[in-house]
Write an enzyme that holds these catalytic residues in place. Sequence first.
Site, mmCIF file in Angstrom:
data_model
loop_
_atom_site.group_PDB
_atom_site.id
_atom_site.type_symbol
_atom_site.label_atom_id
_atom_site.label_comp_id
_atom_site.label_asym_id
_atom_site.label_seq_id
_atom_site.Cartn_x
_atom_site.Cartn_y
_atom_site.Cartn_z
ATOM 1 N N GLN A 282 0.808 -1.217 0.000
ATOM 2 C CA GLN A 282 0.000 0.000 0.000
ATOM 3 C C GLN A 282 0.844 1.271 0.000
ATOM 4 O OE1 GLN A 282 -2.237 -1.094 3.408
ATOM 5 N NE2 GLN A 282 -0.422 -1.474 4.625
ATOM 6 N N HIS A 316 -9.170 5.481 19.373
ATOM 7 C CA HIS A 316 -8.511 4.355 20.023
ATOM 8 C C HIS A 316 -8.985 4.127 21.442
ATOM 9 C CE1 HIS A 316 -5.703 5.108 16.604
ATOM 10 N NE2 HIS A 316 -5.855 3.810 16.530
ATOM 11 N N ASP A 341 -0.040 0.600 13.204
ATOM 12 C CA ASP A 341 0.519 1.873 13.639
ATOM 13 C C ASP A 341 0.844 1.903 15.128
ATOM 14 O OD1 ASP A 341 -2.076 2.128 14.744
ATOM 15 O OD2 ASP A 341 -2.764 3.043 12.895
ATOM 16 N N GLU A 361 0.123 -8.297 11.823
ATOM 17 C CA GLU A 361 0.038 -7.207 10.842
ATOM 18 C C GLU A 361 0.565 -7.716 9.505
ATOM 19 O OE1 GLU A 361 -0.933 -3.794 10.519
ATOM 20 O OE2 GLU A 361 -0.201 -4.169 8.488
ATOM 21 N N ASP A 395 -0.663 -12.682 7.189
ATOM 22 C CA ASP A 395 -2.053 -12.468 6.837
ATOM 23 C C ASP A 395 -2.937 -12.928 7.999
ATOM 24 O OD1 ASP A 395 -4.593 -13.953 5.311
ATOM 25 O OD2 ASP A 395 -3.985 -12.055 4.421
ATOM 26 N N ASP A 413 -8.661 -4.348 13.731
ATOM 27 C CA ASP A 413 -8.563 -3.008 13.161
ATOM 28 C C ASP A 413 -8.149 -3.111 11.701
ATOM 29 O OD1 ASP A 413 -6.525 -0.060 13.971
ATOM 30 O OD2 ASP A 413 -8.323 -0.310 12.751
#
Lengths: 565, 249
Positions: A282, A316, A341, A361, A395, A413
Amino acid sequence: MKKSLRPYELLTLALLLSACSITYELLMANTLAIMTGSYIWWQSITIGVYIGGLGVGSSLAGKSQDPLKELFWVEIILSSLGGLSVFLLYLLHGGYHSSDFLFYIQNDYSSPVYQQYNLLLKSVFIFFVQALTFFIGLLSGFEIPLVMRIFKQEKAEEMDHKVLGFNYIGTLFGSVCFAFFLIPKVNVLAISIIVGLVNIFVCYYLFARGVIKISPKKSLALFFTSFLLFFLGSNINKVEQYYLKTFYLFKSFATLPGTRPIHFFQKIDQFNPVERLKSKYQFIDIYQPDPFDKSEKVMAIDMNFQFSSQNEQYYHEAFVHIPLSMIQVNPKRVLVLGGGDGLLIREILKHSEIENIVHVELDEFVLDVAKNRKFFKELNRSSLEDPRVESIVGDAFYFLRNNKKKFDAIFIDFPYPNSYNLARLYSIEFYRFVFQSLEANGFVVLDAPIHDKRSEIPTHEYGQVVVDNVFREEDEQSNSILLSTAYFAGFPQLFPYKVNHESFLLMTKEGVALHYDIDQKNLSYYERITQVDLREVMRLKYPYKIDPSLINSLFRPKLLRNSNF
Amino acid sequence: MGNLRFSVLCFFAVAVACCSILYELLLAQTLATTMGNTTLRYNITIGLYIASMGVGALCYDRLLSLFSSKRSEIELFIKIECLLAFFGLCAPFLVLIFDSFFQSFNESSFLSYQSTLAQSLIFVFNHLLIVLIGVLSGLELPLLMKLASNLREKSETKILMYDYFGTLIGAVSFPILLVPYIHLFTMAAIISTINLLVAFLFAIFTDVKRRDLVAVIFFLVFINGIYLVFHQNVNEFVIERFYFMEGTF
């Protein structure tokens, strides 16, 4: 007399040209999908229009007497159109965005006048973009029949299927190069220019081999096109910055008091540059939405707003502390999916009873950036470095499918599902795997688009304008898809809630008690959220139906409505 | 050539191209359910599909003699369509079944699901399916071109155009019209049936004498029919048994 090309040269040509051809198509489809946020529609329509162009082009190509000369001209035009394709997309999209917003601020967002104008703008944008795609396809469609005719002129035997074969292999080569080498490593503008240069190179090659007559007209065209591509090539960063600034900053600039929108383009060089980081999966953009306030920074992924440094705490805190205060059991092992993040984990770490956080992640780059970049480290307070956190790159779907351990709480998230790739993370199969990984008295909370009946006031927070505020039938449908899928995955208790425009879904297995007196709880965890915000949580109504035909499954996906383009 | 007219051949070209791309897209979507990473699966599947078509086209002459003793294009076309219909129908099921085969092994066994051996075997098997369908599809276009040139002079590029249109229809209708409304497995059967129908019509128009080929078509249609009648139950069973491994955990 006139020289002729050897068969191997022609076949290599077929290979090279088809590689370029597929690269243009993939580039257009990919760029457009990111720009508009609706992957499936744009990918398929672009493929369709492109292949349609190929078809029309191939049927038109059969007539000429001098196929080499025709090939030369086709390549000249193709290299200019194709080389400029991304630049033109940027121009069209930037223009669409700014015009749309200009008209918006002069009218009410829900007025029929604005809606009509918006529709007109969208149609113009789509028309020009698809016209560009069609012409690139059309020109590419000429190539294979022309090569076949060149063979026939040289009286080479049955070469048609050889040409086809090399065409296919070139297409494969182009798509592999694109997916594995170009997109992850090279700027999209640069890719279009490089491919344009390859097309131009073919023209130079034809000249050099002496197979076509060198006329002043051809030389001029060749020179002009080459110059165009090199000029654009040397200004890539500038063009990209202009586009990104227009996309992200125009809105907040145009709403500042005392400014006229035209000043934006005069002052565009003075704004802080938009920082663009590119990972395998991305684009990450970091920008400063207010030209006069250096403290606030926003992060966007694939042009989608993710968080603002000034406001992310609302999100959050609501994500973590509300569920934890509604469910009395103290969790020990927690699973976090997504949220690379580190901001979600920062909030989770505030609870000392949590012993272990497993964090999955997909994008290693995001983890790297979150751990090492100053902007992120300050915001997430080095949460990812905490000894309680175990980060896994992979994944989430695959992880859950093969996971045998159970967790007390699962936080999910993910980006909103606007492509089939993301829709599988909201599928019944996924939620069943979540169910299997959850303890009996545990909970799952996820960030999901759930629409409510309260009318939202359009705000200019986060440098974005909330346009959508009228509850429509599609909204109920969208809610129903999400909630039906969760229900039939085995979660009987579903509690949607919202804080400050951010909606979440809390779900548990059978027999877990929910405590609704959240505003009486210990507020020490909340640095931003107030009592007023917490009371809102119970007040909103989210219309939905539980219906098995609305289940989103991997084997029959249903997308949630996402208002983006 | 019987009653085959050029325009009818063009229609067949559109239909078979549409079916071919649909088989591959279906396979890509199914692979995404077991291997993850949808975008990568699509890219690899499309890429391999196109490459295999290239191999099919390049080896056209050699493969022709392999498939039929006499160089009869008509019979070959029907045979290819039957093979495609069969493998296109089975492929999604086979992917799931083969994948689940390794799930049943113990973690410590050398064939456990996570082991490199198991993963490599699954990888090879899945991609072999793509290549198989791709090579068969790759033979279609040269065949159609040959048939076209028998009917009308210099008509290769026209057939190419119709081939593109077939691919276009398939590529656009798959994500927009088919996937949201039809279950993947059911879709495989529907496409397979359409493919067989085309083969049957082709046999009629070209006045094929080989009764056994027509019988094969009927048999495959029959299998498809049985599946379609019970498709919901079969789908549920296959997914519960081979994807979620219900009853084996």
